[in-house]
Write an enzyme that holds these catalytic residues in place. Structure first.
Site, PDB file in Angstrom:
ATOM      1  N   SER A   1     -17.083 -28.278  -4.014  1.00 40.01           N
ATOM      2  CA  SER A   1     -15.729 -28.403  -4.475  1.00 40.01           C
ATOM      3  C   SER A   1     -15.318 -29.888  -4.518  1.00 40.01           C
ATOM      4  O   SER A   1     -16.155 -30.791  -3.968  1.00 40.01           O
ATOM      5  CB  SER A   1     -14.880 -27.939  -3.456  1.00 40.01           C
ATOM      6  OG  SER A   1     -14.982 -26.422  -2.980  1.00 40.01           O
TER       7      SER A   1
HETATM    8  N1  SAH Z   1     -18.259 -25.879   1.343  1.00 37.02           N
HETATM    9  C1  SAH Z   1     -19.397 -25.623   0.255  1.00 37.02           C
HETATM   10  C2  SAH Z   1     -18.919 -25.081  -1.102  1.00 37.02           C
HETATM   11  C3  SAH Z   1     -20.057 -24.276  -1.600  1.00 37.02           C
HETATM   12  S1  SAH Z   1     -19.492 -23.097  -3.056  1.00 37.02           S
HETATM   13  C4  SAH Z   1     -20.057 -27.180  -0.164  1.00 37.02           C
HETATM   14  O1  SAH Z   1     -19.571 -28.132   0.810  1.00 37.02           O
HETATM   15  O2  SAH Z   1     -20.998 -27.169  -0.699  1.00 37.02           O
HETATM   16  C5  SAH Z   1     -19.144 -21.452  -2.151  1.00 37.02           C
HETATM   17  C6  SAH Z   1     -20.283 -20.883  -1.347  1.00 37.02           C
HETATM   18  O3  SAH Z   1     -20.110 -19.629  -0.725  1.00 37.02           O
HETATM   19  C7  SAH Z   1     -21.631 -20.656  -2.230  1.00 37.02           C
HETATM   20  O4  SAH Z   1     -22.646 -21.341  -1.612  1.00 37.02           O
HETATM   21  C8  SAH Z   1     -21.677 -19.123  -2.301  1.00 37.02           C
HETATM   22  O5  SAH Z   1     -23.203 -18.756  -2.187  1.00 37.02           O
HETATM   23  C9  SAH Z   1     -21.258 -19.034  -0.757  1.00 37.02           C
HETATM   24  N2  SAH Z   1     -20.651 -17.523  -0.704  1.00 37.02           N
HETATM   25  C10 SAH Z   1     -20.094 -16.808  -1.483  1.00 37.02           C
HETATM   26  N3  SAH Z   1     -19.754 -15.603  -1.077  1.00 37.02           N
HETATM   27  C11 SAH Z   1     -20.296 -15.653   0.325  1.00 37.02           C
HETATM   28  C12 SAH Z   1     -20.149 -14.529   1.371  1.00 37.02           C
HETATM   29  N4  SAH Z   1     -19.743 -13.218   1.324  1.00 37.02           N
HETATM   30  N5  SAH Z   1     -20.752 -15.275   2.588  1.00 37.02           N
HETATM   31  C13 SAH Z   1     -21.077 -16.193   2.622  1.00 37.02           C
HETATM   32  N6  SAH Z   1     -21.281 -17.235   1.694  1.00 37.02           N
HETATM   33  C14 SAH Z   1     -20.666 -17.074   0.489  1.00 37.02           C
END
Ligand code: SAH
Length: 266
Positions: free
Chosen positions: A110
Site C-alpha cells: 500500500s
Molecule cells: N501490508 C502489506 C500489504 C500486502 S497486500 C505490505 O506491507 O506489503 C495484501 C496481502 O494480503 C497480500 O499479500 C495477500 O496475499 C494477502 N491476503 C489476501 N487474502 C488473505 C487472507 N485471507 N489471509 C492472509 N493474507 C491474505
C-alpha cells in the site's frame, strides 16, 4: 483539530512531537492528500544503503506530517523502516513516492499515506490510547512485511498472517535482519483470524472483503479497534470498528483501493 493544521519542518523538536502525541488523530475523514508526484523538486534515488535513503525517507515522513500524521512514535517508525528494502530493487527509486507498488503474485504494497492513515487510526483506538501503543496486534496480509515492521515498533506483539507461501517466506527473510522478536509470522488464511493469541487490542487488514470477518470481530478485545477496507457498492471504504462493552460500533471513512481478501492458502 490537529489533522487540519499544516505542519512545519520535520524532524520536529522533541517537545513539539511529544505535545502532538497527546492529541491522537481522530476519526475525521481525511482531507485530500497532495500527490507526492506533484512535488517537482529533484530527489535522489535511494542507493539502498547509507545517507541517501535516510534523507529520502525523511522527506516522505515530512510529507506525511504535513498531511496530518502527528503521532510521534508512528512518525519515528516511518522514518526508520527502510521501505525500499521490502520491494524489488528495480522499483527502489519509487519506494518513497506516495504510490502503491507490486510485490509479486498480483499483490501490492500500500502507498505510505494509506499505511500511515490506517496506523494512526489504529493508534487512536481507546485500548491503544490507554496503553500508549497498539498492544497485541493481528495483521491480516503480511505481503512484503513493510507494514509489519512498522507495527512491530508500535505494538507489544504482532501476529501477522499471509496466505501466499512465497510472500510469507520472503517477508520472513526480509524481517529477520531487523530482529523483530515481537513479531510472529503465520502462513495461513487470515479470514479466520488467529484464535490461539486472541483477544487482540488492534486488528488491521491489508486486503478488502465484503465485511470485516466475524472471526476478527470475535477476536477483538473490548476497547480494541479493527481497521479494514470493505466493499461499499462499486467502491471500497476504510471501516473502523470499535468493540465496546456491549457490542460494536462501526464507522466507514474515506474511499480506498485494496487487493481482494482471498480464502485458503497458496
Ligand atoms: N501490508 C502489506 C500489504 C500486502 S497486500 C505490505 O506491507 O506489503 C495484501 C496481502 O494480503 C497480500 O499479500 C495477500 O496475499 C494477502 N491476503 C489476501 N487474502 C488473505 C487472507 N485471507 N489471509 C492472509 N493474507 C491474505
Amino acid at each position: 483539530m490537529t489533522e487540519r493544521r499544516r505542519g512545519g519542518a520535520f524532524p520536529l523538536p522533541l517537545a513539539r512531537l511529544a505535545g502532538a502525541a497527546r492529541r491522537p488523530d481522530t476519526l475525521q475523514p481525511q482531507r485530500p492528500l497532495r500527490e507526492a508526484s506533484r512535488d517537482a523538486r529533484p530527489r535522489p534515488a535511494p542507493s539502498g544503503v547509507g545517507l541517501d535513503s535516510v534523507q529520502v525517507r525523511q522527506r516522505m515522513v515530512q510529507r506525511l506530517h504535513a498531511q496530518g500524521i502527528r503521532h510521534e512514535a508512528l512518525l519515528r517508525a516511518l522514518a526508520s523502516v527502510p521501505r525500499h528494502q521490502f520491494i524489488d530493487s528495480a522499483l527502489a527509486a519509487q519506494a518513497y513516492e506516495d504510490t502503491s507498488l507490486p510485490i509479486g503474485h498480483g499483490q501490492t504494497i500500500s502507498k505510505p499515506s494509506v499505511v500511515a492513515r490506517m496506523l494512526s487510526l489504529l493508534l487512536a483506538g481507546s485500548a491503544a490510547r490507554a496503553r500508549g501503543g497498539l498492544g497485541k496486534v493481528l495483521e491480516v496480509g503480511t505481503g512484503c512485511g513493510y507494514q509489519c515492521a512498522l507495527l512491530a515498533q508500535l505494538a507489544d506483539s504482532v501476529i501477522s498472517i499471509e496466505r501466499v507461501r512465497d510472500l510469507f517466506d520472503k517477508a520472513r527473510a526480509q524481517l529477520a535482519p531487523l530482529r523483530l522478536d515481537r513479531v510472529r509470522l503465520v502462513h495461513g488464511d487470515g479470514w479466520r483470524g488467529h484464535a490461539p493469541n486472541a483477544p487482540y487490542h488492534s486488528i488491521i487488514a491489508a486486503a478488502v472483503g465484503d465485511e470485516p470477518s466475524p472471526a476478527w470481530l470475535e477476536q477483538l478485545a473490548v476497547g480494541g479497534r479493527l481497521i479494514a477496507p470493505v466493499r461499499s457498492g462499486a467502491q471500497q471504504v476504510l471501516a473502523v470498528v470499535d468493540r465496546e462493552l456491549h457490542g460494536y460500533r462501526r464507522l466507514d471513512l474515506e474511499p480506498v483501493h485494496f487487493v481482494p481478501l482471498k480464502s485458503g492458502v497458496d
